[in-house]
Design a protein around this motif. Structure first.
Motif, short mmCIF file in Angstrom:
data_model
loop_
_atom_site.label_atom_id
_atom_site.label_comp_id
_atom_site.label_asym_id
_atom_site.label_seq_id
_atom_site.Cartn_x
_atom_site.Cartn_y
_atom_site.Cartn_z
N ASN A 11 -11.93 -9.99 -32.55
CA ASN A 11 -13.29 -10.99 -31.92
C ASN A 11 -14.57 -10.08 -31.51
N ASN A 12 -14.75 -9.13 -32.30
CA ASN A 12 -15.87 -8.52 -31.95
C ASN A 12 -17.07 -9.14 -32.07
N VAL A 17 -22.44 -11.73 -29.54
CA VAL A 17 -21.99 -12.83 -29.03
C VAL A 17 -20.56 -12.85 -29.71
N ARG A 18 -19.43 -13.16 -29.02
CA ARG A 18 -18.15 -13.03 -29.74
C ARG A 18 -17.83 -14.49 -30.34
N VAL A 40 4.98 -18.79 -23.95
CA VAL A 40 3.72 -18.50 -24.63
C VAL A 40 3.21 -17.22 -23.73
N GLN A 41 2.85 -16.26 -24.59
CA GLN A 41 2.40 -15.10 -24.04
C GLN A 41 1.23 -14.63 -24.82
N GLY A 42 -0.04 -14.30 -24.14
CA GLY A 42 -1.46 -13.92 -24.65
C GLY A 42 -1.51 -12.44 -24.07
N TYR A 43 -1.98 -11.63 -25.29
CA TYR A 43 -2.15 -10.27 -24.82
C TYR A 43 -3.63 -9.90 -25.32
N LEU A 73 -12.81 -12.14 -25.57
CA LEU A 73 -12.22 -10.39 -25.71
C LEU A 73 -12.39 -9.93 -27.19
N ASP A 74 -12.41 -8.75 -27.10
CA ASP A 74 -12.82 -7.83 -28.51
C ASP A 74 -11.43 -8.35 -29.32
N ALA A 75 -10.23 -8.14 -28.85
CA ALA A 75 -9.18 -8.44 -29.56
C ALA A 75 -8.10 -9.13 -28.77
N PHE A 76 -7.32 -10.20 -29.31
CA PHE A 76 -6.02 -10.68 -28.87
C PHE A 76 -4.87 -11.07 -29.72
#
Length: 119
Positions: A11-12, A17-18, A40-43, A73-76
């Motif tokens: 999500n760069n 803007v992401r 549910v787990q988000g990282y 976030l940049d990545a998830f």
């Protein structure tokens, strides 16, 4: 237990803007009689993998649950856990959204695109 994962979602920023600021997760119970429980787990993915969402959702038969989570976030990555028997009774979709609420096509993950692993 069955584990389903979106895999890493990049999500760069584009022009500062992401593309995605929020993730909407929709869970659908297809069970006719029994309740279904989904973890549910988000990282956040950077140089390390850091848990930032942790929720256990219990759904009645034929119930639909929608949750919105921060995703600027940049990545998830999102990981879902359910009983092996329950994996066929729950539908999960993940939708990236802009701040305005508009869907981000590149950050859409539906049932047949998730990675499934039995433990």
């Amino acid at each position: 237990m069955a584990i389903l994962s979106t895999g890493p979602i990049e999500n760069n920023p584009v022009s500062g803007v992401r593309p995605t600021q929020q993730v909407t997760i929709r869970l659908v119970s297809r069970a006719a009689v029994n309740s279904v429980t989904v973890s549910v787990q988000g990282y956040v993915l950077s140089t390390t993998r850091t848990l930032y969402v942790s929720e256990v959702i219990s759904m009645a038969p034929n119930e639909v649950v929608t949750r919105n989570y921060f995703a600027d976030l940049d990545a998830f990555e999102f990981v879902f856990g359910t009983d092996v028997e329950g994996v066929e009774e729950v539908g999960i979709s993940v939708w990236g959204k802009q701040a305005s609420g508009q869907l981000v096509d590149a950050h859409r993950v539906v049932a047949h695109e998730k990675t499934v692993k039995d433990i």
